[in-house]
Scaffold this motif. Structure first.
Motif, PDB file in Angstrom:
ATOM      1  N   LEU A  27       0.811  -1.190   0.141  1.00 32.29           N
ATOM      2  CA  LEU A  27       0.085   0.112   0.007  1.00 32.29           C
ATOM      3  C   LEU A  27       0.958   1.225   0.204  1.00 32.29           C
ATOM      4  O   LEU A  27       0.501   2.123  -0.700  1.00 32.29           O
ATOM      5  CB  LEU A  27      -0.934   0.021   1.225  1.00 32.29           C
ATOM      6  N   GLY A  30       2.250   1.905  -3.311  1.00 28.63           N
ATOM      7  CA  GLY A  30       1.391   2.518  -4.485  1.00 28.63           C
ATOM      8  C   GLY A  30       1.304   4.068  -4.194  1.00 28.63           C
ATOM      9  O   GLY A  30       1.282   4.879  -4.957  1.00 28.63           O
ATOM     10  N   HIS A  45      -6.628   5.917  -1.409  1.00 26.60           N
ATOM     11  CA  HIS A  45      -5.940   4.809  -1.355  1.00 26.60           C
ATOM     12  C   HIS A  45      -6.711   3.469  -0.591  1.00 26.60           C
ATOM     13  O   HIS A  45      -6.639   2.569  -0.981  1.00 26.60           O
ATOM     14  CB  HIS A  45      -4.703   4.788  -0.931  1.00 26.60           C
ATOM     15  N   GLY A  46      -7.007   4.114   0.609  1.00 25.78           N
ATOM     16  CA  GLY A  46      -7.681   3.156   1.564  1.00 25.78           C
ATOM     17  C   GLY A  46      -9.027   2.495   0.921  1.00 25.78           C
ATOM     18  O   GLY A  46      -9.729   1.391   1.218  1.00 25.78           O
ATOM     19  N   GLN A  48      -9.638   2.522  -2.265  1.00 21.90           N
ATOM     20  CA  GLN A  48      -9.523   1.221  -3.130  1.00 21.90           C
ATOM     21  C   GLN A  48      -8.853  -0.034  -2.970  1.00 21.90           C
ATOM     22  O   GLN A  48      -9.127  -0.743  -3.548  1.00 21.90           O
ATOM     23  CB  GLN A  48      -8.256   2.120  -4.221  1.00 21.90           C
ATOM     24  N   TYR A  49      -8.221  -0.004  -1.617  1.00 22.54           N
ATOM     25  CA  TYR A  49      -7.890  -1.303  -1.117  1.00 22.54           C
ATOM     26  C   TYR A  49      -8.955  -1.898  -0.818  1.00 22.54           C
ATOM     27  O   TYR A  49      -9.247  -3.311  -0.989  1.00 22.54           O
ATOM     28  CB  TYR A  49      -7.076  -0.830   0.229  1.00 22.54           C
ATOM     29  N   VAL A 202      -2.891   2.495  -7.711  1.00 22.81           N
ATOM     30  CA  VAL A 202      -4.353   2.109  -7.318  1.00 22.81           C
ATOM     31  C   VAL A 202      -4.682   0.600  -7.504  1.00 22.81           C
ATOM     32  O   VAL A 202      -5.069   0.007  -6.694  1.00 22.81           O
ATOM     33  CB  VAL A 202      -5.657   3.008  -7.601  1.00 22.81           C
ATOM     34  N   ALA A 205      -2.929  -0.991  -4.604  1.00 27.09           N
ATOM     35  CA  ALA A 205      -3.805  -0.929  -3.610  1.00 27.09           C
ATOM     36  C   ALA A 205      -5.231  -2.029  -3.767  1.00 27.09           C
ATOM     37  O   ALA A 205      -5.461  -2.798  -2.626  1.00 27.09           O
ATOM     38  CB  ALA A 205      -4.749   0.411  -3.354  1.00 27.09           C
ATOM     39  N   SER A 208      -3.614  -5.492  -3.134  1.00 27.93           N
ATOM     40  CA  SER A 208      -3.630  -5.688  -1.585  1.00 27.93           C
ATOM     41  C   SER A 208      -5.064  -6.020  -1.068  1.00 27.93           C
ATOM     42  O   SER A 208      -4.977  -6.840  -0.301  1.00 27.93           O
ATOM     43  CB  SER A 208      -3.148  -4.520  -0.920  1.00 27.93           C
ATOM     44  N   GLY A 223     -10.264  -0.347   4.887  1.00 33.43           N
ATOM     45  CA  GLY A 223      -9.218   0.682   4.239  1.00 33.43           C
ATOM     46  C   GLY A 223      -8.930   1.678   5.006  1.00 33.43           C
ATOM     47  O   GLY A 223      -7.628   2.136   5.441  1.00 33.43           O
ATOM     48  N   MET A 227      -5.138   2.910   6.858  1.00 31.73           N
ATOM     49  CA  MET A 227      -4.465   4.126   5.752  1.00 31.73           C
ATOM     50  C   MET A 227      -3.694   5.004   6.950  1.00 31.73           C
ATOM     51  O   MET A 227      -2.756   5.712   6.410  1.00 31.73           O
ATOM     52  CB  MET A 227      -5.432   4.703   4.994  1.00 31.73           C
TER      53      MET A 227
END
Length: 293
Positions: A27, A30, A45-46, A48-49, A202, A205, A208, A223, A227
């Motif tokens: 993460l 990324g 990002h979180g 998208q994870y 992403v 992410a 992950s 997420g 994050m």
């Protein structure tokens, strides 16, 4: 002080630390790629994870598509949604202060998380382990899937680093961030390269998230809760330092796991203690001077 600590507990926490570190590393890598090559602080990002995990869950429960195809399909779908986001939201903010991108991506993260919570609730959803069983090493039991996650994560991080640092494509990406006008004179479409860069970041992410689905329950908040730690990892390693993000992720995962053995009360704050010390001693990050992206 350590007399009551068993070997099985110690190595079990080392394994847990490596697993957490695997997610921290992927993460944060990324995030480092997106910031280092695009100067965007990606607070989505979180989400998208989380989307990577949820897409894998949806593929399994609605289309009958199992884990291994989802390991490819889910990150690609997350990357595609990310590229749409970059084109419609982030590109108009290019050249402005980082705060605009941060606030915009944070707003998107809240919207995505809220929509998933509205549709599927807050309760975690289980995802079956695709590699049940394990091997007894004598001093600990090693589950096959968790071992595979660590190995796969290492391979992904090394492969991503090689792509960015040791290929012609990576050189173009770094140059496009620093001297876009010069790169365009070679006939390279810089905006398209930035879109692909964001999609790749992403996509890590989302990958992950698929890896995490069988280990942790799939939930809308999975997420956002992670994050905060990942951003701390990026700050410690150095904003934009790709290799620093990966190394720091694994290192702090191990530190967190060992802290749970020797001083459990500090396990939830040890990473942030490292961040404070790092900011005091090396404000730019531990690896900031060793890598330029």
């Amino acid at each position: 002080m350590f007399e009551g600590i068993s070997t099985q507990l110690l190595f079990g926490q080392v394994l847990l630390g490596l697993i957490n570190g695997s997610f921290y590393a992927m993460l944060s890598m990324g995030l480092a790629i997106i910031f280092g090559l695009m100067s965007v602080v990606n607070f989505t990002h979180g989400a998208q994870y989380m989307l990577g995990a949820f897409i894998a869950w949806l593929l399994l429960n609605y289309l009958g598509i199992g884990y291994w195809p989802s390991l490819v399909l889910a990150p690609v779908l997350v990357a595609l949604t990310g590229m749409v986001l970059e084109r419609l939201l982030l590109r108009p903010l290019q050249g402005l202060d980082h705060l605009y991108g941060l606030l915009a991506t944070y707003a998107v993260a809240l919207i995505v998380e809220g929509l998933v919570r509205y549709k599927y609730g807050s309760t975690g959803l289980p995802y079956d382990n695709p590699m049940p069983g394990g091997i007894n090493l004598g001093f600990m039991f090693l589950p096959f899937f968790r071992f595979w996650v660590v190995v796969f994560s290492l391979g992904t991080c090394v492969g991503s680093w090689l792509l960015i640092e040791h290929t012609k494509l990576g050189a173009y990406l770094r140059a496009a961030n620093e001297k876009p006008q010069i790169v365009e004179t070679f006939g390279i479409n810089v905006p398209k390269m930035m879109t692909l860069t964001y999609g790749f970041g992403v996509g890590l992410a989302g990958l992950s998230g698929v890896l995490a689905a069988p280990i942790y329950q799939v939930s809308p908040s999975m997420g956002s809760s992670l994050m905060i730690v990942v951003f701390a990892v990026v700050v410690i390693g150095g904003m934009g330092s790709i290799v620093g993000a990966a190394i720091t992720g694994y290192m702090l995962g191990l530190v967190e796991g060992l802290t749970k053995v020797f001083y459990p009360e500090a396990a939830s704050v040890v990473i942030f203690m490292f961040m404070i010390i790092s900011l005091y001693l090396r404000p730019a990050g531990i690896f900031a001077d060793k890598e330029s992206v």
